[in-house]
Motif scaffolding. Sequence first.
Motif, PDB file in Angstrom:
ATOM      1  N   GLU A  79      67.126  -3.177  24.684  1.00 26.80           N
ATOM      2  CA  GLU A  79      68.391  -4.708  24.471  1.00 26.80           C
ATOM      3  C   GLU A  79      68.073  -4.384  26.286  1.00 26.80           C
ATOM      4  N   ILE A  80      68.093  -5.573  26.679  1.00 28.26           N
ATOM      5  CA  ILE A  80      67.973  -5.759  27.817  1.00 28.26           C
ATOM      6  C   ILE A  80      68.993  -6.614  28.536  1.00 28.26           C
ATOM      7  N   ARG A  81      69.628  -6.461  30.208  1.00 26.98           N
ATOM      8  CA  ARG A  81      70.490  -6.791  30.488  1.00 26.98           C
ATOM      9  C   ARG A  81      70.764  -6.980  31.744  1.00 26.98           C
ATOM     10  N   ASN A  82      70.590  -8.004  32.570  1.00 29.91           N
ATOM     11  CA  ASN A  82      70.948  -8.278  33.852  1.00 29.91           C
ATOM     12  C   ASN A  82      72.316  -9.798  33.942  1.00 29.91           C
ATOM     13  N   PRO A  83      72.562  -9.823  35.480  1.00 30.29           N
ATOM     14  CA  PRO A  83      73.223 -10.436  35.514  1.00 30.29           C
ATOM     15  C   PRO A  83      74.193 -11.648  34.332  1.00 30.29           C
ATOM     16  N   TYR A  84      72.717 -12.353  34.627  1.00 30.76           N
ATOM     17  CA  TYR A  84      72.635 -13.589  33.521  1.00 30.76           C
ATOM     18  C   TYR A  84      71.727 -13.501  32.363  1.00 30.76           C
ATOM     19  N   PHE A  85      71.696 -12.310  31.765  1.00 26.81           N
ATOM     20  CA  PHE A  85      70.473 -12.775  30.746  1.00 26.81           C
ATOM     21  C   PHE A  85      71.087 -10.976  29.286  1.00 26.81           C
ATOM     22  N   LYS A  86      70.842 -11.827  28.166  1.00 28.45           N
ATOM     23  CA  LYS A  86      71.301 -10.819  27.552  1.00 28.45           C
ATOM     24  C   LYS A  86      70.405 -10.844  26.382  1.00 28.45           C
ATOM     25  N   ALA A  87      69.710  -9.774  25.368  1.00 29.87           N
ATOM     26  CA  ALA A  87      68.588 -10.449  24.737  1.00 29.87           C
ATOM     27  C   ALA A  87      68.182  -8.898  23.789  1.00 29.87           C
ATOM     28  N   SER A  88      67.230  -9.606  23.776  1.00 26.82           N
ATOM     29  CA  SER A  88      66.909  -8.062  22.110  1.00 26.82           C
ATOM     30  C   SER A  88      65.088  -8.233  22.963  1.00 26.82           C
ATOM     31  N   SER A  89      64.211  -6.967  22.647  1.00 27.06           N
ATOM     32  CA  SER A  89      63.002  -7.353  22.750  1.00 27.06           C
ATOM     33  C   SER A  89      62.884  -6.509  21.135  1.00 27.06           C
ATOM     34  N   SER A  90      61.195  -7.235  20.510  1.00 23.26           N
ATOM     35  CA  SER A  90      61.161  -6.639  18.824  1.00 23.26           C
ATOM     36  C   SER A  90      60.555  -4.526  19.316  1.00 23.26           C
ATOM     37  N   PRO A  91      61.365  -4.288  17.788  1.00 20.36           N
ATOM     38  CA  PRO A  91      61.813  -5.189  16.895  1.00 20.36           C
ATOM     39  C   PRO A  91      63.295  -4.126  17.164  1.00 20.36           C
ATOM     40  N   LYS A  92      64.323  -4.800  16.325  1.00 20.86           N
ATOM     41  CA  LYS A  92      65.645  -4.532  16.666  1.00 20.86           C
ATOM     42  C   LYS A  92      66.535  -3.666  15.925  1.00 20.86           C
ATOM     43  N   ASP A  93      66.854  -2.980  16.264  1.00 19.23           N
ATOM     44  CA  ASP A  93      67.246  -1.562  16.020  1.00 19.23           C
ATOM     45  C   ASP A  93      68.634  -1.062  16.241  1.00 19.23           C
ATOM     46  N   ILE A  94      69.073  -0.287  15.734  1.00 18.73           N
ATOM     47  CA  ILE A  94      70.289   0.587  16.468  1.00 18.73           C
ATOM     48  C   ILE A  94      69.596   1.786  16.833  1.00 18.73           C
ATOM     49  N   THR A  95      70.402   2.368  17.871  1.00 19.35           N
ATOM     50  CA  THR A  95      70.143   3.866  18.658  1.00 19.35           C
ATOM     51  C   THR A  95      71.147   4.501  18.673  1.00 19.35           C
ATOM     52  N   THR A  96      70.928   5.402  18.105  1.00 14.68           N
ATOM     53  CA  THR A  96      71.246   6.905  17.189  1.00 14.68           C
ATOM     54  C   THR A  96      71.118   8.223  19.077  1.00 14.68           C
ATOM     55  N   ILE A  97      72.264   8.326  19.392  1.00 17.11           N
ATOM     56  CA  ILE A  97      71.835   9.659  19.661  1.00 17.11           C
ATOM     57  C   ILE A  97      72.894  11.060  19.149  1.00 17.11           C
ATOM     58  N   LYS A  98      72.029  12.463  19.206  1.00 18.38           N
ATOM     59  CA  LYS A  98      72.438  13.423  18.322  1.00 18.38           C
ATOM     60  C   LYS A  98      72.545  14.343  18.738  1.00 18.38           C
ATOM     61  N   ASN A  99      73.350  15.060  18.920  1.00 20.09           N
ATOM     62  CA  ASN A  99      73.899  15.977  19.444  1.00 20.09           C
ATOM     63  C   ASN A  99      74.396  17.160  18.850  1.00 20.09           C
ATOM     64  N   GLY A 100      74.451  16.910  16.903  1.00 17.04           N
ATOM     65  CA  GLY A 100      74.617  18.388  16.302  1.00 17.04           C
ATOM     66  C   GLY A 100      75.803  18.163  15.774  1.00 17.04           C
ATOM     67  N   SER A 101      76.752  16.744  16.509  1.00 20.12           N
ATOM     68  CA  SER A 101      78.651  17.162  16.099  1.00 20.12           C
ATOM     69  C   SER A 101      78.691  17.021  14.735  1.00 20.12           C
ATOM     70  N   ASP A 102      79.467  16.918  14.113  1.00 23.64           N
ATOM     71  CA  ASP A 102      80.179  16.516  12.655  1.00 23.64           C
ATOM     72  C   ASP A 102      81.194  15.181  12.955  1.00 23.64           C
ATOM     73  N   GLU A 103      81.502  15.146  15.023  1.00 21.88           N
ATOM     74  CA  GLU A 103      81.726  13.541  14.967  1.00 21.88           C
ATOM     75  C   GLU A 103      81.042  12.501  15.276  1.00 21.88           C
ATOM     76  N   VAL A 104      81.279  11.097  15.247  1.00 21.85           N
ATOM     77  CA  VAL A 104      80.317  10.666  15.622  1.00 21.85           C
ATOM     78  C   VAL A 104      80.927   9.290  16.415  1.00 21.85           C
ATOM     79  N   ALA A 105      80.778   8.657  17.519  1.00 28.45           N
ATOM     80  CA  ALA A 105      81.473   7.410  18.433  1.00 28.45           C
ATOM     81  C   ALA A 105      80.739   5.850  18.453  1.00 28.45           C
ATOM     82  N   VAL A 106      80.632   4.982  17.603  1.00 27.58           N
ATOM     83  CA  VAL A 106      80.140   4.153  17.802  1.00 27.58           C
ATOM     84  C   VAL A 106      80.071   2.634  18.134  1.00 27.58           C
ATOM     85  N   PHE A 107      79.137   2.281  18.840  1.00 24.65           N
ATOM     86  CA  PHE A 107      79.466   1.520  19.920  1.00 24.65           C
ATOM     87  C   PHE A 107      78.912  -0.034  19.460  1.00 24.65           C
TER      88      PHE A 107
END
Length: 299
Positions: free
Chosen positions: A170-198
């Motif tokens: 995912e790419i951001r600068n003050p005037y540009f928002k886009a993605s490079s391929s391949p597009k996908d979700i990002t997961t950060i795993k800490n072994g928790s029984d809770e997950v926060a979604v953004f």
Amino acid sequence: MDFRKQRLSIAEAKEMDMVHYLSSLGHEASKIRNNDYWYVSPLRQEHTPSFKVNRRLNRWYDHGIGKGGNIVDFGIEYFRCSVGEFLNKLNGDLSLHKPFENLSKTENESEHKIKILNNFELSSYALIRYLEQRKIPIEIAAKYCREVRYELNAKTYYGIGFKNDSSGFEIRNPYFKASSSPKDITTIKNGSDEVAVFEGFMDFLSFKSIEKNEVHSASDFTILNSLSLFEKARPFLESHQTTRLYLDNDATGQKVTQQALSLSDKYVDESRLYQNHKDLNDWAVHSAKQQSKRLGNRL
């Protein structure tokens, strides 16, 4: 590393849009013909516009004095200063850091054309200032983001890169928002029984920046990078006992939130934290400004 000592480079300065830069100085085009923008010269006194900017080339030429060039050449003439002095002036105004090509493309249009050239530690002054304006500490951003150089339409640009699970960015600068391929979700795993979604990584970084949320620092995290990927994320989300949703407060974000709540009681809507704001980052920026204002009133 002291990020604040980074200075805009000549190459980065040359990426700035001359038309926007002139506007920031108070100079507007008198007439526009295709890619040519004609001005009453900012460099001298005249009544008939003879100063031209070709926006496609991002170059200027003053017919009255027979000089032209790029934005750095203009700055030296306009301010009567050295290259270094001009770069220092640019460092003070983040609004100037805009690639000259019109990059207002949709994610789907741009993601197939973007080629990542390299990535490295965040260092560009323009990007660090952008993060500061979004009220995200560079120390937080540096843990999860990289600075990327990418190619689009045969030109090279730079931005903040946030990697997904398939190694796209995912790419951001003050005037540009886009993605490079391949597009996908990002997961950060800490072994928790809770997950926060953004919905996007700026909201995730804002969450990590809020001190009172340190209690959830061991939580797992999912950044969708697009609401269209919610279904793809569901198996991981529902493998947790609790899924906390921090989606945008727009119609689409709330629609997905309501759909999730109807699927399982594992889902919890946390958008009340930033009610009356577009998203978590918008709330964080507003809150920081209000706090600064209150502190200013006390002095």
